[in-house]
Design a protein around this motif. Structure first.
Motif, PDB file in Angstrom:
ATOM      1  N   ALA A  29       0.830  -1.211   0.000  1.00  0.00           N
ATOM      2  CA  ALA A  29       0.000   0.000   0.000  1.00  0.00           C
ATOM      3  C   ALA A  29       0.864   1.261   0.000  1.00  0.00           C
ATOM      4  O   ALA A  29       0.589   2.209  -0.746  1.00  0.00           O
ATOM      5  CB  ALA A  29      -0.939  -0.017   1.201  1.00  0.00           C
ATOM      6  N   ASN A  30       1.905   1.279   0.825  1.00  0.00           N
ATOM      7  CA  ASN A  30       2.771   2.460   0.901  1.00  0.00           C
ATOM      8  C   ASN A  30       3.527   2.694  -0.407  1.00  0.00           C
ATOM      9  O   ASN A  30       3.575   3.821  -0.919  1.00  0.00           O
ATOM     10  CB  ASN A  30       3.773   2.315   2.051  1.00  0.00           C
ATOM     11  CG  ASN A  30       3.214   2.790   3.369  1.00  0.00           C
ATOM     12  OD1 ASN A  30       2.333   3.635   3.412  1.00  0.00           O
ATOM     13  ND2 ASN A  30       3.729   2.240   4.463  1.00  0.00           N
ATOM     14  N   ILE A  31       4.127   1.643  -0.949  1.00  0.00           N
ATOM     15  CA  ILE A  31       4.906   1.790  -2.174  1.00  0.00           C
ATOM     16  C   ILE A  31       4.007   2.220  -3.330  1.00  0.00           C
ATOM     17  O   ILE A  31       4.362   3.097  -4.140  1.00  0.00           O
ATOM     18  CB  ILE A  31       5.629   0.473  -2.508  1.00  0.00           C
ATOM     19  CG1 ILE A  31       6.692   0.154  -1.463  1.00  0.00           C
ATOM     20  CG2 ILE A  31       6.219   0.522  -3.906  1.00  0.00           C
ATOM     21  CD1 ILE A  31       7.974   0.922  -1.621  1.00  0.00           C
ATOM     22  N   THR A  32       2.832   1.631  -3.418  1.00  0.00           N
ATOM     23  CA  THR A  32       1.920   1.960  -4.509  1.00  0.00           C
ATOM     24  C   THR A  32       1.460   3.411  -4.420  1.00  0.00           C
ATOM     25  O   THR A  32       1.432   4.129  -5.430  1.00  0.00           O
ATOM     26  CB  THR A  32       0.707   1.013  -4.484  1.00  0.00           C
ATOM     27  OG1 THR A  32       1.175  -0.351  -4.607  1.00  0.00           O
ATOM     28  CG2 THR A  32      -0.254   1.311  -5.616  1.00  0.00           C
ATOM     29  N   ALA A  33       1.118   3.860  -3.222  1.00  0.00           N
ATOM     30  CA  ALA A  33       0.653   5.243  -3.059  1.00  0.00           C
ATOM     31  C   ALA A  33       1.781   6.249  -3.265  1.00  0.00           C
ATOM     32  O   ALA A  33       1.548   7.372  -3.738  1.00  0.00           O
ATOM     33  CB  ALA A  33       0.048   5.420  -1.668  1.00  0.00           C
ATOM     34  N   ALA A  34       2.999   5.848  -2.943  1.00  0.00           N
ATOM     35  CA  ALA A  34       4.130   6.787  -3.003  1.00  0.00           C
ATOM     36  C   ALA A  34       4.667   6.990  -4.411  1.00  0.00           C
ATOM     37  O   ALA A  34       5.422   7.939  -4.653  1.00  0.00           O
ATOM     38  CB  ALA A  34       5.255   6.300  -2.095  1.00  0.00           C
TER      39      ALA A  34
END
Length: 542
Positions: A479-484
């Motif tokens: 989730a973090n990598i995708t949003a970032a």
């Protein structure tokens, strides 16, 4: 990279290291003890073995081909009746090996044949450059030594220069830690219809492998104790290649397709940078280790004579053409790089990492890459290389970190490459990447801070064959990598490989994954597919 006088002296010393010292030397003081020159192939001291004395199958490590040219292929094998022994069960003697290339797998229509010599100085490896072949042809090959015949390999030549090839299919693979699981992905890749396989690094790992094969957890065999230590000497690296090539699925993939190989770090040591090792050992000691690793790499890969290492140095970057459809610029981002900033790992970027003098490729390789684009007439300019090229923030906040081992740790180097691509008019840039044990799909942006900026290329990141064990479809940081990273179109943590099909109007990438590697024979599925149009870069779901 410009060498200082001290660096040149160290390299000259390592080049003069004798073969026995490669096997035994340890410690910084050993750097002063060079006296015996490395034997050349065909040294007079090596007698010739009567091949009738070979009483066991010497082709236990299979066959391979690589670096296809329009009228030539490179064929490889290594004679090793007992591959898990330091001498492979052979005396220190020259051995005559016969080879054949045919249009059919039953060898009814042989187009080339000859003999070559397996030299003990090169651990009885064989590298045959077969010339005078027709372009863009599927061919079959085999070797003979005495009464023994190797498995049959399948290869193909590249299209002729200027040929208008309509389609080219390739596979991208990387990261095959034996101790993390089975090479099941290779079993499936051997059945795929591809023209060529690009191996993007970490063909082997230097780490110890236990008697049970690590995560393979063997119950029907016991590996010798000599594998249960980190590789540091030439003997260690040679034996480790024997272990990896004992895997039947890896042998099947090599026999089915020509490979184009480049290394990352683990073929030598984790996260080394140029002549700087991972740990605080003296540079002269590390260069001895690097020379041993590079030597074993060449001996065990389908590489041509120009890639033969010179002590601790080996020119691995090179260019292959496939007609007018594709140009491949294979990079080495490990041998010439500046040391990682801020002690490596995921770090907050700053002045050290953003220093414009830092380089991932070295100045000579960078010029070579951009000059190659300047003269390219190919529709697709593809760059097979090792570490993630696109920016990859770990969290979608201003407190993000970047990987200092990837191009994010060398942003000035990346900017020079992207500016070079734009200045030379490269319209269809595709980067192929390994290293990170996950599958990514990225749009490459002119300005990564502006999601609306022009897309200047695409990046296909192949997951690992086995490294990282089974993995998961959505890793914990998904989730973090995708949003970032809005330029990231796909992220998957399963094992497998990437298939890329290049056509005149578009390219397609299929991410092929297996459900597990800690147990054998897992099925393969397509996790996702994307296309990008020629002249209109940007990945969209297929």
């Amino acid at each position: 990279m410009t060498l200082s006088s001290h660096q040149r002296e160290l390299r000259d010393a390592v080049r003069n290291t004798g073969r026995r010292r490669f096997l035994t030397v340890t410690g910084a003081a050993a750097a002063l003890a060079f006296s015996v020159g490395l034997p050349a192939a065909g040294a007079a001291s090596a007698a010739e073995l009567d091949t009738r004395q070979i009483g066991e199958d010497p082709f236990t490590l299979g066959v391979a081909s690589g670096d296809p040219l329009p009228e030539s292929v490179l064929l490889w094998t290594r004679l090793a009746p007992r591959p898990f022994e330091p001498d492979s069960g052979l005396p220190a003697a020259r051995i005559e090996v016969r080879w054949e290339v045919a249009r059919d797998e039953r060898f009814r229509h042989i187009v080339r044949r000859g003999t070559t010599t397996a030299h003990p100085e090169f651990h009885h490896s064989v590298h045959v450059e077969v010339k005078g072949l027709a372009p863009d042809r599927v061919l079959y090959y085999r070797f003979r030594a005495g009464q023994w015949t190797s498995p049959v390999g399948r290869t193909r030549t590249a299209p002729a220069p200027g040929a208008h090839k309509r389609e080219l299919s390739l596979a991208a693979v990387s990261c095959q830690a034996y101790h993390d699981g089975y090479f099941t992905a290779y079993k499936h890749l051997a059945q795929e219809d591809v023209d060529v396989v690009f191996h993007l690094g970490d063909y082997l790992y230097e780490y110890a492998v236990t008697a049970t094969g690590g995560a393979r957890n063997y119950t029907d065999r016991t590996l010798p104790a000599l594998f249960n230590r980190e590789t540091t000497t030439l003997e260690d690296y040679r034996l480790r290649y024997a272990l990896y090539k004992s895997d039947p699925d890896l042998r099947a993939a090599h026999a089915a397709h020509p490979f184009v190989v480049t290394w990352d770090d683990h073929e030598t040591e984790n996260n080394y940078a140029g002549e700087t090792p991972e740990n605080s050992v003296p540079p002269e000691e590390f260069l001895i280790r690097r020379a041993a690793a590079y030597r074993a790499y060449w001996e065990n890969q389908p590489l041509r004579a120009p890639q033969l290492p010179d002590g601790p140095d080996m020119k691995l970057y090179r260019r292959l053409q496939f007609g007018r459809l594709a140009q491949f610029d294979i990079l080495d981002t490990r041998q010439y790089r500046s040391d990682q900033a801020y002690g490596d790992g995921w770090q907050t970027p700053g002045p050290e990492s953003e220093d414009p003098s830092r380089t991932l490729t070295g100045a000579a390789q960078e010029r070579w890459l951009i000059d190659g684009w300047r003269h390219s007439k190919a529709t697709w300019n593809v760059v097979p290389q090792q570490v993630t090229f696109a920016r990859r923030r770990d969290v979608p906040t201003d407190a993000y970190k970047l990987s200092m081992d990837s191009w994010d740790g060398y942003p000035a180097s990346r900017d020079r490459v992207l500016r070079g691509a734009e200045a030379t008019g490269v319209d269809n840039l595709m980067v192929l990447t390994g290293d990170v044990h996950v599958g990514y799909a990225f749009d490459l942006k002119r300005d990564f801070d502006d999601p609306a900026s022009r897309t200047v290329g695409t990046e296909i990141v192949a997951t690992s064959i086995a490294s990282g064990k089974n993995g998961s479809e959505k890793p914990a940081n998904w989730a973090n990598i995708t949003a970032a990273n809005p330029h990231m179109k796909f992220y998957n943590g399963r094992r497998g490989y990437a298939l890329v099909t290049l056509q005149e109007r578009q390219a397609r990438a299929d991410y092929r994954t297996v459900s597990a590697v800690t147990t054998p024979d897992a099925p393969v599925t397509t996790a996702a597919s994307f296309v990008t149009e020629a002249g209109n870069q940007g990945l969209t779901p297929a």
